[in-house]
Design an enzyme around this catalytic site. Structure first.
Site, PDB file in Angstrom:
ATOM      1  N   HIS A 160       0.553  -1.222   0.579  1.00  9.56           N
ATOM      2  CA  HIS A 160       0.133  -0.385   0.388  1.00  9.56           C
ATOM      3  C   HIS A 160       1.020   1.361  -0.069  1.00  9.56           C
ATOM      4  CE1 HIS A 160      -3.154  -2.259   1.545  1.00  9.56           C
ATOM      5  NE2 HIS A 160      -4.024  -2.371   0.761  1.00  9.56           N
ATOM      6  N   CYS A 247      -3.185  -0.191   9.892  1.00 13.41           N
ATOM      7  CA  CYS A 247      -3.891  -0.191   9.386  1.00 13.41           C
ATOM      8  C   CYS A 247      -5.227  -0.687  10.046  1.00 13.41           C
ATOM      9  CB  CYS A 247      -3.401  -1.647   8.182  1.00 13.41           C
ATOM     10  SG  CYS A 247      -2.276  -2.717   9.445  1.00 13.41           S
TER      11      CYS A 247
HETATM   12  C1  CIR Z   1      -4.167  -7.725   2.716  1.00 10.53           C
HETATM   13  O1  CIR Z   1      -3.427  -8.399   2.336  1.00 10.53           O
HETATM   14  O2  CIR Z   1      -5.181  -6.986   2.794  1.00 10.53           O
HETATM   15  C2  CIR Z   1      -4.085  -8.091   4.611  1.00 10.53           C
HETATM   16  N1  CIR Z   1      -3.211  -9.225   4.550  1.00 10.53           N
HETATM   17  C3  CIR Z   1      -2.682  -6.841   5.245  1.00 10.53           C
HETATM   18  C4  CIR Z   1      -3.340  -5.595   4.768  1.00 10.53           C
HETATM   19  C5  CIR Z   1      -2.612  -4.233   5.636  1.00 10.53           C
HETATM   20  N2  CIR Z   1      -3.425  -3.459   5.257  1.00 10.53           N
HETATM   21  C6  CIR Z   1      -3.127  -2.289   6.054  1.00 10.53           C
HETATM   22  O3  CIR Z   1      -2.486  -2.293   6.631  1.00 10.53           O
HETATM   23  N3  CIR Z   1      -3.649  -1.175   5.303  1.00 10.53           N
END
Ligand code: CIR
Length: 259
Positions: A160, A247
């Site tokens: 991201h 997140c």
């Molecule tokens: C994903 O790949 O969507 C999750 N395993 C990790 C998401 C992390 N999100 C973030 O940093 N905003």
């Protein structure tokens, strides 16, 4: 009141989406403990934690940032780019409805909240594998009437935009410039992660304190050296799922909790 929307770790987190890391064993018990400790830190920093209903069958549901963008005027319910994550949003919409008018990103648009970096009234959106042009146009249509501009940002090498850059003070960004060019964000000062800690650019600024993973001690030391107040947290198990500190919450101001 500053609200932190969170959601407990799913027992299915071992089946999370992974883009850059190999799958390694995640201790769900430890992940839960670390997540609760993270919530306590948010409370100590002045947040009221509002926990969403658990989603035991949705492996990535702890990573609520990707499901909503809350501005003063409107909450945008996002559409995560990973299909497995799209069922996470209805409960988020229900939780936010008492606080904001809602706008919604719809198929085939997709935006992950981890790609949205707000600087004043500009929303920089990372051109990642999760956020697409249709989603960015939908986002612009939802927020431009409220005086925000949406700016796509080229990036590469990480999940991201906020894996590569996050604010650590009102005028300062912490950045891994091999993943994103900080010149794109205007006049803000850019400070670099330690070269041995490429994944160290994700920091969460809460009421003047930076909540920061203890797994990046060299960058942590740099932040402290720049006079930034840092609150280390151990999020080792969430990191195995490619999560970090931004997140696991959505922060927004609210006049008071609605019963
Ligand atoms: C994903 O790949 O969507 C999750 N395993 C990790 C998401 C992390 N999100 C973030 O940093 N905003």
């Amino acid at each position: 009141m500053l609200v932190a929307l969170t959601r407990a770790v799913s027992p299915a987190m071992g089946r999370c989406e992974l883009s850059y890391l190999p799958r390694t064993g995640i201790s769900i018990d430890l992940a839960r403990w670390q997540h609760r400790a993270y919530e306590r830190v948010l409370e100590e920093l002045g947040c009221t934690v509002l926990a969403l209903p658990p989603e035991p069958d949705l492996p990535d549901s702890v990573f609520v940032e990707d499901t909503a963008l809350v501005l003063e005027e409107v909450a945008v319910i996002l559409r995560p780019g990973a299909e497995s994550r799209q069922p996470e949003t209805p409960s988020v919409a229900s939780a936010l409805a008492p606080y904001r008018d809602l706008a919604v990103i719809g198929a085939p648009g997709s935006i992950d909240g981890g790609d949205v970096l707000r600087v004043g009234r500009t929303l920089f959106v990372g051109c990642s594998g999760r956020s697409n042009d249709v989603g960015m146009r939908q986002l612009a249509a939802a927020v431009e009437p409220h005086g925000y501009a949406v700016r796509p940002v080229p990036m590469a090498g990480c999940l991201h935009l906020k894996s590569a850059v996050t604010p650590v003070a009102p005028d300062t960004l912490l950045v891994n410039r091999s993943w994103v060019d900080p010149e794109q964000f205007g006049d803000l000062r850019a400070v670099d992660v330690h070269p041995d800690e490429p994944t160290g650019a994700n920091a969460l600024l809460v009421n003047g304190t930076v909540v920061y993973p203890s797994s990046h001690p060299r960058t942590l030391e740099r932040l402290a050296g720049w006079g930034i107040l840092v609150r280390p947290v151990d999020v080792s198990e969430l990191e195995k799922a490619e999560g970090a500190v931004t997140c696991c919450c959505v922060l927004f101001q609210a006049p008071g909790l609605v019963a």
